[in-house]
Motif scaffolding. Structure first.
Motif, PDB file in Angstrom:
ATOM      1  N   ILE A  88      48.704  42.403  30.550  1.00 36.99           N
ATOM      2  CA  ILE A  88      48.044  41.737  30.200  1.00 36.99           C
ATOM      3  C   ILE A  88      46.628  42.685  29.071  1.00 36.99           C
ATOM      4  O   ILE A  88      46.349  42.670  28.371  1.00 36.99           O
ATOM      5  CB  ILE A  88      47.900  40.634  30.087  1.00 36.99           C
ATOM      6  N   ALA A  89      46.848  44.291  29.967  1.00 38.20           N
ATOM      7  CA  ALA A  89      45.847  44.996  29.590  1.00 38.20           C
ATOM      8  C   ALA A  89      45.703  46.447  30.106  1.00 38.20           C
ATOM      9  O   ALA A  89      46.197  46.341  31.469  1.00 38.20           O
ATOM     10  CB  ALA A  89      44.230  44.325  29.471  1.00 38.20           C
ATOM     11  N   VAL A  90      45.082  47.154  30.278  1.00 40.43           N
ATOM     12  CA  VAL A  90      44.953  48.244  30.482  1.00 40.43           C
ATOM     13  C   VAL A  90      43.982  48.748  30.817  1.00 40.43           C
ATOM     14  O   VAL A  90      42.628  48.386  29.983  1.00 40.43           O
ATOM     15  CB  VAL A  90      45.322  49.410  30.636  1.00 40.43           C
ATOM     16  N   ALA A  91      43.254  49.231  32.071  1.00 41.18           N
ATOM     17  CA  ALA A  91      41.740  50.067  32.566  1.00 41.18           C
ATOM     18  C   ALA A  91      41.150  51.473  32.858  1.00 41.18           C
ATOM     19  O   ALA A  91      42.290  52.210  33.679  1.00 41.18           O
ATOM     20  CB  ALA A  91      41.420  48.637  33.287  1.00 41.18           C
ATOM     21  N   GLU A  92      40.575  52.458  32.279  1.00 42.95           N
ATOM     22  CA  GLU A  92      40.896  53.717  32.353  1.00 42.95           C
ATOM     23  C   GLU A  92      39.704  53.455  33.267  1.00 42.95           C
ATOM     24  O   GLU A  92      38.729  52.606  33.901  1.00 42.95           O
ATOM     25  CB  GLU A  92      40.365  54.264  31.369  1.00 42.95           C
ATOM     26  N   ARG A  93      39.559  55.199  34.449  1.00 41.07           N
ATOM     27  CA  ARG A  93      38.459  55.297  35.515  1.00 41.07           C
ATOM     28  C   ARG A  93      37.548  54.722  34.597  1.00 41.07           C
ATOM     29  O   ARG A  93      36.951  55.058  33.962  1.00 41.07           O
ATOM     30  CB  ARG A  93      38.942  55.993  35.646  1.00 41.07           C
ATOM     31  N   GLY A  94      36.540  53.898  35.844  1.00 40.11           N
ATOM     32  CA  GLY A  94      35.201  53.384  35.453  1.00 40.11           C
ATOM     33  C   GLY A  94      35.011  52.010  34.929  1.00 40.11           C
ATOM     34  O   GLY A  94      33.896  52.180  35.120  1.00 40.11           O
ATOM     35  N   ALA A  95      35.875  51.948  34.773  1.00 34.24           N
ATOM     36  CA  ALA A  95      35.651  49.899  33.688  1.00 34.24           C
ATOM     37  C   ALA A  95      35.033  49.445  35.124  1.00 34.24           C
ATOM     38  O   ALA A  95      36.241  49.156  36.388  1.00 34.24           O
ATOM     39  CB  ALA A  95      37.263  49.746  33.594  1.00 34.24           C
ATOM     40  N   LEU A  96      34.671  48.631  34.412  1.00 33.82           N
ATOM     41  CA  LEU A  96      34.169  47.413  35.947  1.00 33.82           C
ATOM     42  C   LEU A  96      34.182  46.013  35.961  1.00 33.82           C
ATOM     43  O   LEU A  96      34.557  45.107  34.316  1.00 33.82           O
ATOM     44  CB  LEU A  96      33.010  47.291  35.934  1.00 33.82           C
ATOM     45  N   PHE A  97      34.661  45.019  36.704  1.00 33.34           N
ATOM     46  CA  PHE A  97      35.178  44.334  36.113  1.00 33.34           C
ATOM     47  C   PHE A  97      34.425  43.275  37.421  1.00 33.34           C
ATOM     48  O   PHE A  97      33.853  43.564  38.397  1.00 33.34           O
ATOM     49  CB  PHE A  97      36.985  43.848  36.666  1.00 33.34           C
ATOM     50  N   ASP A  98      34.033  41.808  37.032  1.00 33.54           N
ATOM     51  CA  ASP A  98      33.789  40.844  38.025  1.00 33.54           C
ATOM     52  C   ASP A  98      35.326  40.430  39.868  1.00 33.54           C
ATOM     53  O   ASP A  98      36.187  40.534  38.666  1.00 33.54           O
ATOM     54  CB  ASP A  98      34.122  39.186  37.838  1.00 33.54           C
ATOM     55  N   LEU A  99      35.266  40.994  40.264  1.00 41.76           N
ATOM     56  CA  LEU A  99      36.376  40.407  41.599  1.00 41.76           C
ATOM     57  C   LEU A  99      36.037  38.844  41.994  1.00 41.76           C
ATOM     58  O   LEU A  99      35.684  38.303  42.897  1.00 41.76           O
ATOM     59  CB  LEU A  99      35.750  41.319  42.982  1.00 41.76           C
ATOM     60  N   GLU A 100      37.327  38.536  41.794  1.00 45.64           N
ATOM     61  CA  GLU A 100      37.707  37.189  41.994  1.00 45.64           C
ATOM     62  C   GLU A 100      38.128  36.564  43.084  1.00 45.64           C
ATOM     63  O   GLU A 100      37.505  35.925  43.899  1.00 45.64           O
ATOM     64  CB  GLU A 100      37.818  36.294  40.676  1.00 45.64           C
ATOM     65  N   THR A 101      39.057  36.892  43.170  1.00 41.23           N
ATOM     66  CA  THR A 101      39.928  36.521  44.292  1.00 41.23           C
ATOM     67  C   THR A 101      40.806  38.065  45.200  1.00 41.23           C
ATOM     68  O   THR A 101      41.736  38.946  44.221  1.00 41.23           O
ATOM     69  CB  THR A 101      40.772  35.837  44.298  1.00 41.23           C
ATOM     70  N   CYS A 102      40.862  38.060  46.226  1.00 36.08           N
ATOM     71  CA  CYS A 102      42.122  39.442  46.581  1.00 36.08           C
ATOM     72  C   CYS A 102      42.206  38.513  47.766  1.00 36.08           C
ATOM     73  O   CYS A 102      41.918  38.991  49.260  1.00 36.08           O
ATOM     74  CB  CYS A 102      41.042  40.372  47.650  1.00 36.08           C
ATOM     75  N   PRO A 103      43.658  38.287  47.967  1.00 30.67           N
ATOM     76  CA  PRO A 103      44.203  37.422  49.091  1.00 30.67           C
ATOM     77  C   PRO A 103      45.106  38.370  50.199  1.00 30.67           C
ATOM     78  O   PRO A 103      45.032  38.566  51.127  1.00 30.67           O
ATOM     79  CB  PRO A 103      45.096  36.396  48.232  1.00 30.67           C
ATOM     80  N   LYS A 104      45.537  39.259  49.763  1.00 25.26           N
ATOM     81  CA  LYS A 104      45.891  40.529  49.939  1.00 25.26           C
ATOM     82  C   LYS A 104      46.285  41.460  49.497  1.00 25.26           C
ATOM     83  O   LYS A 104      45.469  42.587  49.294  1.00 25.26           O
ATOM     84  CB  LYS A 104      48.083  39.979  50.346  1.00 25.26           C
ATOM     85  N   GLN A 105      47.944  41.994  48.868  1.00 26.05           N
ATOM     86  CA  GLN A 105      48.282  42.982  48.565  1.00 26.05           C
ATOM     87  C   GLN A 105      46.814  43.640  46.634  1.00 26.05           C
ATOM     88  O   GLN A 105      47.244  44.583  45.913  1.00 26.05           O
ATOM     89  CB  GLN A 105      49.249  44.153  48.069  1.00 26.05           C
ATOM     90  N   TRP A 106      47.865  42.238  45.653  1.00 28.77           N
ATOM     91  CA  TRP A 106      46.646  42.436  44.572  1.00 28.77           C
ATOM     92  C   TRP A 106      44.717  41.476  44.160  1.00 28.77           C
ATOM     93  O   TRP A 106      45.270  40.760  45.442  1.00 28.77           O
ATOM     94  CB  TRP A 106      47.515  41.439  43.638  1.00 28.77           C
ATOM     95  N   CYS A 107      44.742  41.705  43.196  1.00 28.45           N
ATOM     96  CA  CYS A 107      43.729  41.518  42.770  1.00 28.45           C
ATOM     97  C   CYS A 107      43.602  40.488  41.861  1.00 28.45           C
ATOM     98  O   CYS A 107      43.368  41.772  41.440  1.00 28.45           O
ATOM     99  CB  CYS A 107      41.874  42.211  43.967  1.00 28.45           C
ATOM    100  N   ARG A 108      42.769  39.431  41.648  1.00 24.65           N
ATOM    101  CA  ARG A 108      42.679  38.937  40.519  1.00 24.65           C
ATOM    102  C   ARG A 108      40.992  39.158  40.131  1.00 24.65           C
ATOM    103  O   ARG A 108      39.986  39.382  40.729  1.00 24.65           O
ATOM    104  CB  ARG A 108      42.525  37.666  40.593  1.00 24.65           C
ATOM    105  N   VAL A 109      40.711  40.050  39.207  1.00 29.90           N
ATOM    106  CA  VAL A 109      39.970  40.199  37.807  1.00 29.90           C
ATOM    107  C   VAL A 109      39.551  40.215  36.848  1.00 29.90           C
ATOM    108  O   VAL A 109      40.563  39.307  36.142  1.00 29.90           O
ATOM    109  CB  VAL A 109      39.346  41.965  37.877  1.00 29.90           C
ATOM    110  N   ALA A 110      38.237  40.039  36.353  1.00 31.70           N
ATOM    111  CA  ALA A 110      38.247  39.537  34.907  1.00 31.70           C
ATOM    112  C   ALA A 110      36.813  40.238  34.547  1.00 31.70           C
ATOM    113  O   ALA A 110      36.120  41.225  35.054  1.00 31.70           O
ATOM    114  CB  ALA A 110      37.245  37.711  34.616  1.00 31.70           C
ATOM    115  N   HIS A 111      36.888  40.877  33.660  1.00 29.36           N
ATOM    116  CA  HIS A 111      36.122  41.655  32.189  1.00 29.36           C
ATOM    117  C   HIS A 111      36.254  40.659  31.152  1.00 29.36           C
ATOM    118  O   HIS A 111      37.394  40.691  30.669  1.00 29.36           O
ATOM    119  CB  HIS A 111      36.473  42.955  31.696  1.00 29.36           C
ATOM    120  N   GLY A 112      35.487  39.365  30.322  1.00 27.55           N
ATOM    121  CA  GLY A 112      35.155  39.008  29.211  1.00 27.55           C
ATOM    122  C   GLY A 112      36.101  37.924  28.726  1.00 27.55           C
ATOM    123  O   GLY A 112      36.277  37.357  30.198  1.00 27.55           O
ATOM    124  N   ASP A 113      36.857  38.211  28.153  1.00 29.07           N
ATOM    125  CA  ASP A 113      38.094  36.943  28.161  1.00 29.07           C
ATOM    126  C   ASP A 113      38.921  37.788  29.218  1.00 29.07           C
ATOM    127  O   ASP A 113      41.122  37.103  28.546  1.00 29.07           O
ATOM    128  CB  ASP A 113      38.464  36.395  26.798  1.00 29.07           C
TER     129      ASP A 113
END
Length: 154
Positions: A109-134
């Motif tokens: 759904i998007a790509v992020a470059e080194r240095g991008a900053l996200f809200d860390l919402e959940t991280c149950p196992k090997q994958w983490c849900r992140v958010a930035h803006g919409d």
């Protein structure tokens, strides 16, 4: 009764601290925050961070001071009032794909470059849900800084 090694280490890491677990991730709370050589304003400033929300690891406490380590391994002391308990994630490697679900086959759904900053919402196992803006999506946990190995965030 003698202290166990783990108890002795814990006592060494936290001296009249916050009561929060050590180590733990936090975020820098202000646009400018000084990193000092020791736990006090009389110690020289080693570095000034200019990145609101940057995640750092607290690995020791002394009163109102927190010994932190950043994503590059730089460490020093910062006043606890400059830090926020909010969890953020920082992209540490090249360009990463943000996916609609937590698996390698999910739609990008998007790509992020080194240095991008996200809200860390959940991280149950090997994958983490992140958010930035919409944008809200999933990234592999080994591509971000801001979560400890084996740590689960619900």
């Amino acid at each position: 009764m003698p202290l166990s090694t783990a108890t002795a280490q814990e006592a060494k890491l936290t001296v009249r601290g916050s009561g929060h677990p050590v180590p733990r991730f936090v975020a820098i709370k202000f646009e400018k925050a000084n990193l000092r050589a020791g736990p006090g304003s009389e110690y020289p400033v080693l570095w000034q961070y200019r990145r609101l929300g940057l995640p750092v690891l607290v690995d020791a406490e002394f009163g109102v001071w927190r010994k932190i380590v950043d994503h590059e391994g730089t460490s020093g002391w910062m006043r606890g009032s400059l830090l926020d308990l909010k969890r953020n994630a920082f992209v540490t490697k090249g360009v990463i794909k943000i996916r609609a679900e937590g698996n390698q086959e999910a739609r990008v759904i998007a790509v992020a470059e080194r240095g991008a900053l996200f809200d860390l919402e959940t991280c149950p196992k090997q994958w983490c849900r992140v958010a930035h803006g919409d944008i809200t999506g999933w990234v592999p946990r080994d591509t971000i800084w801001g979560i400890m190995d084996g740590e689960v965030i619900d």
